[in-house]
Design a protein around this motif. Structure first.
Motif, PDB file in Angstrom:
ATOM      1  N   MET A 204      77.889 -14.299  10.479  1.00 29.53           N
ATOM      2  CA  MET A 204      76.933 -13.214  10.747  1.00 29.53           C
ATOM      3  C   MET A 204      75.520 -13.792  10.757  1.00 29.53           C
ATOM      4  N   CYS A 205      74.794 -13.493  11.845  1.00 36.44           N
ATOM      5  CA  CYS A 205      73.427 -14.015  12.000  1.00 36.44           C
ATOM      6  C   CYS A 205      72.436 -12.879  11.767  1.00 36.44           C
ATOM      7  N   THR A 206      71.514 -13.059  10.838  1.00 37.03           N
ATOM      8  CA  THR A 206      70.576 -11.997  10.477  1.00 37.03           C
ATOM      9  C   THR A 206      69.137 -12.420  10.763  1.00 37.03           C
ATOM     10  N   LEU A 207      68.233 -11.434  10.665  1.00 37.88           N
ATOM     11  CA  LEU A 207      66.817 -11.701  10.934  1.00 37.88           C
ATOM     12  C   LEU A 207      66.058 -12.062   9.673  1.00 37.88           C
ATOM     13  N   ASP A 208      66.750 -12.089   8.548  1.00 38.69           N
ATOM     14  CA  ASP A 208      66.046 -12.248   7.283  1.00 38.69           C
ATOM     15  C   ASP A 208      67.024 -12.731   6.216  1.00 38.69           C
ATOM     16  N   PHE A 209      66.491 -13.389   5.198  1.00 39.62           N
ATOM     17  CA  PHE A 209      67.302 -13.935   4.108  1.00 39.62           C
ATOM     18  C   PHE A 209      67.575 -12.883   3.032  1.00 39.62           C
ATOM     19  N   GLY A 212      67.887  -8.377   5.048  1.00 38.04           N
ATOM     20  CA  GLY A 212      68.774  -8.585   6.205  1.00 38.04           C
ATOM     21  C   GLY A 212      70.149  -9.094   5.793  1.00 38.04           C
ATOM     22  N   GLN A 213      70.228  -9.760   4.621  1.00 39.12           N
ATOM     23  CA  GLN A 213      71.517 -10.287   4.151  1.00 39.12           C
ATOM     24  C   GLN A 213      72.022  -9.511   2.928  1.00 39.12           C
ATOM     25  N   ALA A 214      71.498  -8.293   2.748  1.00 40.24           N
ATOM     26  CA  ALA A 214      71.938  -7.389   1.667  1.00 40.24           C
ATOM     27  C   ALA A 214      71.725  -7.991   0.281  1.00 40.24           C
ATOM     28  N   ARG A 215      70.644  -8.749   0.110  1.00 38.87           N
ATOM     29  CA  ARG A 215      70.359  -9.285  -1.236  1.00 38.87           C
ATOM     30  C   ARG A 215      69.676  -8.212  -2.073  1.00 38.87           C
ATOM     31  N   LEU A 216      69.855  -8.328  -3.383  1.00 35.17           N
ATOM     32  CA  LEU A 216      69.221  -7.374  -4.311  1.00 35.17           C
ATOM     33  C   LEU A 216      67.974  -7.983  -4.932  1.00 35.17           C
ATOM     34  N   ASP A 217      67.612  -9.225  -4.551  1.00 32.95           N
ATOM     35  CA  ASP A 217      66.537  -9.927  -5.259  1.00 32.95           C
ATOM     36  C   ASP A 217      65.308 -10.226  -4.397  1.00 32.95           C
ATOM     37  N   GLY A 218      65.111  -9.456  -3.312  1.00 33.67           N
ATOM     38  CA  GLY A 218      63.898  -9.630  -2.516  1.00 33.67           C
ATOM     39  C   GLY A 218      62.734  -8.865  -3.130  1.00 33.67           C
ATOM     40  N   ALA A 219      61.587  -8.886  -2.476  1.00 37.31           N
ATOM     41  CA  ALA A 219      60.425  -8.133  -2.969  1.00 37.31           C
ATOM     42  C   ALA A 219      60.640  -6.632  -2.797  1.00 37.31           C
ATOM     43  N   PHE A 220      61.475  -6.270  -1.835  1.00 40.10           N
ATOM     44  CA  PHE A 220      61.790  -4.854  -1.573  1.00 40.10           C
ATOM     45  C   PHE A 220      63.295  -4.686  -1.503  1.00 40.10           C
ATOM     46  N   CYS A 221      63.776  -3.546  -2.032  1.00 42.97           N
ATOM     47  CA  CYS A 221      65.214  -3.264  -1.904  1.00 42.97           C
ATOM     48  C   CYS A 221      65.408  -1.759  -2.075  1.00 42.97           C
ATOM     49  N   SER A 222      65.986  -1.121  -1.065  1.00 48.74           N
ATOM     50  CA  SER A 222      66.108   0.343  -1.089  1.00 48.74           C
ATOM     51  C   SER A 222      67.556   0.773  -1.222  1.00 48.74           C
ATOM     52  N   GLU A 237      85.887  -7.720   6.104  1.00 47.39           N
ATOM     53  CA  GLU A 237      86.994  -7.119   6.890  1.00 47.39           C
ATOM     54  C   GLU A 237      86.841  -7.413   8.378  1.00 47.39           C
ATOM     55  N   ALA A 238      85.584  -7.576   8.829  1.00 47.59           N
ATOM     56  CA  ALA A 238      85.340  -7.886  10.250  1.00 47.59           C
ATOM     57  C   ALA A 238      85.478  -9.383  10.533  1.00 47.59           C
ATOM     58  N   GLY A 239      85.935 -10.133   9.557  1.00 41.88           N
ATOM     59  CA  GLY A 239      86.180 -11.568   9.783  1.00 41.88           C
ATOM     60  C   GLY A 239      84.989 -12.457   9.488  1.00 41.88           C
ATOM     61  N   VAL A 240      83.928 -11.870   8.876  1.00 35.98           N
ATOM     62  CA  VAL A 240      82.739 -12.679   8.572  1.00 35.98           C
ATOM     63  C   VAL A 240      83.035 -13.577   7.363  1.00 35.98           C
ATOM     64  N   CYS A 241      82.862 -14.877   7.564  1.00 35.97           N
ATOM     65  CA  CYS A 241      83.077 -15.854   6.483  1.00 35.97           C
ATOM     66  C   CYS A 241      81.766 -16.323   5.886  1.00 35.97           C
ATOM     67  N   ASN A 242      80.687 -16.249   6.687  1.00 39.73           N
ATOM     68  CA  ASN A 242      79.400 -16.727   6.165  1.00 39.73           C
ATOM     69  C   ASN A 242      78.232 -16.063   6.898  1.00 39.73           C
ATOM     70  N   ILE A 243      77.046 -16.193   6.284  1.00 41.57           N
ATOM     71  CA  ILE A 243      75.840 -15.529   6.802  1.00 41.57           C
ATOM     72  C   ILE A 243      74.723 -16.563   6.898  1.00 41.57           C
ATOM     73  N   GLU A 244      74.067 -16.596   8.052  1.00 44.07           N
ATOM     74  CA  GLU A 244      72.902 -17.477   8.210  1.00 44.07           C
ATOM     75  C   GLU A 244      71.922 -16.826   9.195  1.00 44.07           C
ATOM     76  N   MET A 245      70.974 -17.590   9.738  1.00 45.06           N
ATOM     77  CA  MET A 245      69.900 -16.939  10.495  1.00 45.06           C
ATOM     78  C   MET A 245      69.596 -17.554  11.869  1.00 45.06           C
ATOM     79  N   GLU A 246      70.506 -18.344  12.397  1.00 48.14           N
ATOM     80  CA  GLU A 246      70.222 -18.996  13.691  1.00 48.14           C
ATOM     81  C   GLU A 246      71.366 -18.971  14.702  1.00 48.14           C
ATOM     82  N   SER A 247      72.614 -18.744  14.257  1.00 45.35           N
ATOM     83  CA  SER A 247      73.769 -19.022  15.134  1.00 45.35           C
ATOM     84  C   SER A 247      73.813 -18.181  16.404  1.00 45.35           C
ATOM     85  N   SER A 248      73.320 -16.927  16.366  1.00 47.68           N
ATOM     86  CA  SER A 248      73.508 -16.064  17.546  1.00 47.68           C
ATOM     87  C   SER A 248      72.689 -16.554  18.737  1.00 47.68           C
TER      88      SER A 248
END
Ligand code: URA
Length: 311
Positions: A204-209, A212-222, A237-248
């Protein structure tokens, strides 16, 4: 050209650009590389490149260059592997024989800018049959830290295999397929190496660490910890094994330019168990060497096979 050469030239695969405006340029300045078609003889400098390895940090790509030089018996005791992009601090680039190693910084915009210029560089240099591999780090989903993931499909944060690029205010959707035979070759290399666990799965490729990656330890979390776990479980369940920010964008741009491409990332932590990168520097460093070891083995195997065929 004899008939054998002619045959292989016909079979060889070029690097494509799709831009009619390039022909009108007197000089193509690859600004972020500090290179240009008038100031440098790109064909002389890069025409023999067959493998390009890209990764986030300049330091890691220099370490990869030293590693691959030793693996291929191409060390130069007289030279320190100069940074070819020394005139700029945006990206770093090193070359050993047919292997080019380039840093891309963090995130989609940074790697996309680098890839525009890299693809033009390979095109101007008339390179053929180039394989490109991103070697990087990622957060694992349900995997033991240190597991290497070879990406099957790069998916977006809604788990769809696509990359959206906004061009002239309109969203263009691009395919993120990677080369499946290259992924299989890499898995076979891992079996032969037998040093660490490697799996094939979706990345899974996200726009943020952080958010964007569902972390609870950023400056903001809602969202709550339960929301986070539900989202990561759905990703798994969708087959995601890892998360990073460039692959797509990497997959999309390599596909457009006809490059044989793969993404090989080590997982630094299991995101189902936490968010912070708490392992020691030594442990993280040893994990980061794993994609380099696997890709180094693959390149060496390919070059040995070609040398045996040519002899
Ligand atoms: N890189 C990422 O993008 N996420 C992680 O969790 C680790 C490395």
């Amino acid at each position: 050209m004899d008939s054998k050469d002619e045959g292989s030239a016909l079979c060889s695969s070029p690097v494509y650009v799709h831009n009619p405006h390039l022909d009108a340029l007197k000089e193509d300045i690859l600004y972020h590389f500090s290179l240009g078609t008038e100031t440098h003889n790109l064909q002389d400098m890069f025409g023999d490149v067959k493998f390009v390895c890209v990764g986030g940090s300049p330091w890691r790509m220099k370490a990869f260059t030293e590693y691959i030089a030793a693996e291929l018996g191409m060390e130069d005791p007289q030279s320190e592997y100069p940074n070819i992009c020394a005139g700029t601090d945006r990206y770093a680039m090193y070359k050993v024989g047919p292997v080019l190693s380039v840093s891309h910084g963090m995130g989609i915009p940074s790697i996309a800018i680098m890839l525009h210029e890299l693809i033009k560089l390979l095109y101007h240099a008339k390179c053929t049959d180039v394989t490109i591999i991103r070697i990087g780090t990622s957060g694992g989903v349900g995997l033991e830290p240190g597991t290497v993931v070879v990406t099957k499909q790069s998916v977006d944060p809604t788990f769809q295999p696509r990359f959206e690029q906004v061009i002239l205010g309109k969203t263009v959707v691009r395919n993120t397929d990677l080369d499946q035979s290259l992924a299989e070759d890499l898995l076979q290399c891992n079996k032969e190496l037998n040093q660490f666990k490697t799996v094939v799965g979706n990345t899974m490729c996200t726009l943020d660490f952080y958010e964007g990656q569902a972390r609870l330890d950023g400056a903001f979390c809602s969202y709550t910890e339960k929301d986070k776990q539900e989202y990561l479980n759905k990703a798994q369940e969708a087959g995601v094994c890892n998360i990073e920010m460039e692959s797509s964008v990497f997959a999309a741009m390599c596909k457009l330019s006809g490059l044989r491409a793969a993404v090989v990332c080590v997982t630094l932590l299991d995101r189902l168990k936490g968010d912070q990168l708490g392992s020691s520097h030594e442990v993280l460093h040893s994990y980061q060497q794993r994609p380099q070891i696997l890709v180094g083995y693959y390149i060496k195997k390919q070059l040995n096979a070609k040398a045996a065929k040519d002899s």
